[in-house]
Write a protein that holds these residues in place. Sequence first.
Motif, short mmCIF file in Angstrom:
data_model
loop_
_atom_site.label_atom_id
_atom_site.label_comp_id
_atom_site.label_asym_id
_atom_site.label_seq_id
_atom_site.Cartn_x
_atom_site.Cartn_y
_atom_site.Cartn_z
N LEU A 140 -4.04 2.41 5.15
CA LEU A 140 -3.76 3.23 4.33
C LEU A 140 -4.60 3.13 2.97
CD1 LEU A 140 -0.10 2.10 3.90
CD2 LEU A 140 -0.90 4.55 4.71
N THR B 170 -9.63 9.53 5.61
CA THR B 170 -8.63 9.46 4.39
C THR B 170 -7.04 9.73 4.96
OG1 THR B 170 -9.11 11.71 3.82
CG2 THR B 170 -10.25 10.05 2.67
N GLU B 171 -6.85 10.00 6.11
CA GLU B 171 -5.50 10.43 6.72
C GLU B 171 -4.92 8.79 6.66
OE1 GLU B 171 -5.36 12.25 10.44
OE2 GLU B 171 -6.74 13.85 9.86
N ARG B 172 -3.50 8.79 6.48
CA ARG B 172 -2.58 7.77 6.42
C ARG B 172 -2.71 7.15 7.84
NH1 ARG B 172 2.09 9.78 2.60
NH2 ARG B 172 0.51 10.93 1.70
N PHE B 173 -2.99 6.09 7.92
CA PHE B 173 -2.94 4.99 9.08
C PHE B 173 -3.93 5.33 10.31
CE2 PHE B 173 1.35 4.81 7.84
CZ PHE B 173 1.47 3.51 7.47
N ASP C 297 0.84 -1.20 -0.12
CA ASP C 297 0.10 0.03 -0.09
C ASP C 297 0.80 1.26 -0.09
OD1 ASP C 297 -2.39 -1.59 -0.19
OD2 ASP C 297 -2.97 -0.98 1.84
N LEU C 298 1.90 1.24 0.73
CA LEU C 298 2.74 2.46 0.72
C LEU C 298 3.36 2.76 -0.67
CD1 LEU C 298 4.99 2.11 4.20
CD2 LEU C 298 3.36 4.07 3.43
N LEU D 179 0.91 4.11 -2.59
CA LEU D 179 0.75 5.56 -2.50
C LEU D 179 1.92 6.26 -2.91
CD1 LEU D 179 -0.42 6.27 1.42
CD2 LEU D 179 -1.10 7.07 -0.87
N ALA E 230 -6.55 6.44 2.06
CA ALA E 230 -5.70 7.71 1.79
C ALA E 230 -5.40 7.14 0.23
CB ALA E 230 -4.29 7.34 2.54
#
Length: 440
Positions: free
Chosen positions: A393, A374-377, A263-264, A267, A396
Amino acid sequence: MPLGVRAALYVALRVLAAAAVGVLLGLVFGRVWIGVAAALAAYLAWQLWLLVRLDAWLRNRRTADPPDVASGLWGDVITQVVRLHRRKRFHKDRVMRVLRELRRSTAAMPDGVVILNGENEIVWFNEKASEYLDLTRKVDYGLRIDNLVRMPEFTRYLQSGQYTLPAIIRVDPGDDRYLAFQLVSYGEGQRLLMVRDVSRRVSLEIMRKDFIANASHELRSPLTVISGYLETLASESGLPPDLAEPLAEMRRQSARMTGIIEDLLVLSRLESADGQVEGEPVDVGAMLATLRKDILARPLHPAKVELRVDSQAQLLGNETMLHSAFMNLVENAAKYTPASGSIGLRWWTDARGGHFAVSDTGPGIAAEHIPRLTERFYRVDIGRSRATGGSGLGLAIVKHALQRHGAELEIRSEEGRGSTFTCHFPATRVAQPVTRAASG
Ligand code: ADP
């Protein structure tokens, strides 16, 4: 008695007095009418002389003293003029003082400020603006700003009509200077253009993105090796029974880590460019049918997964990004909805554009969490998210993928009843299908 009536009476009395003096003189010289005419002519000449002096003073009132006429109508007129003149000078001085203060404060501002008229012509700018945009005082006044600031992205921003967010633009491809432009409308057609140097902020942001992308890449290979060995170990037949549970937990955790890293990376890829993606026609109906099939193929899924495709229109965008966004929304709905519940997928178009909605009968989300989802984590319930293998994630990724398509995510939810996540795409992203009549 009103002032006007008093002044009229005063003038009438003076004229009568002049006429009376004329009558007396006429009686002395034996010609009454000539005496009256001569007295009135002298009176008129005196009045004209006062008028000429008043006119001369009004023309040079900056330097000359007012005529020395203290009494009578002319005295009143001169007093009134002097008072009006003083009041005007007082207001003018005040306006000039305010203007000077304003000019000094805008000159000291750390941001550039440019005032534009309705035709985008420069009305005024401060020193910072001239430094950032290479404008020259006075010479550039009245010229169109898009003729002087030659950056295609700036011209696009100026013409876009969308000024809620600032446009961050690289000044020159060769150097790392970034300017943020923000237009604010005021008055009648007047606009304020604010310019700020955001080079440091942008370079920190680039460093952060690069770091996350590199770290995720570096972590992926060792994790693949560990996951591989864990798989091999788990399939070994002669393993001591007390190792089975720790091994299963290790496999779960390594799968979670792999999910987070994947996912990172998604992103990072989404963030690697800022602008909107090009439009390739994407068959939303077919994509949703595949997503539905994937969910139903899982051992655990909500009893009902309904799909409604109300439009054959295609979506113009990047298929991988759209798939990633839609999959995250559908997976969340499936993840958080109990097996007895149901989820619904719907694609439709209208005059405003294309819309994709995922609704579920899951636990719902409390209103205070919705703006932060929708903020990360960000997770509402960390335990539940981890239990379902969530990385925190997903939303996001959805937000970023939609942003790159000029689309917005709307979240409606009621605790205990379920949630609906809707993606709203602008009409420019919708390609209407070619009808049979038109194609044949
Ligand atoms: P995760 O990987 O934890 O699901 P997401 O970014 O996809 O992360 O979602 C963020 C949080 O939003 C989740 O942890 C969950 O609490 C909440 N959430 C997302 N979708 C739903 C849904 N359909 N129903 C209830 N809660 C949801």
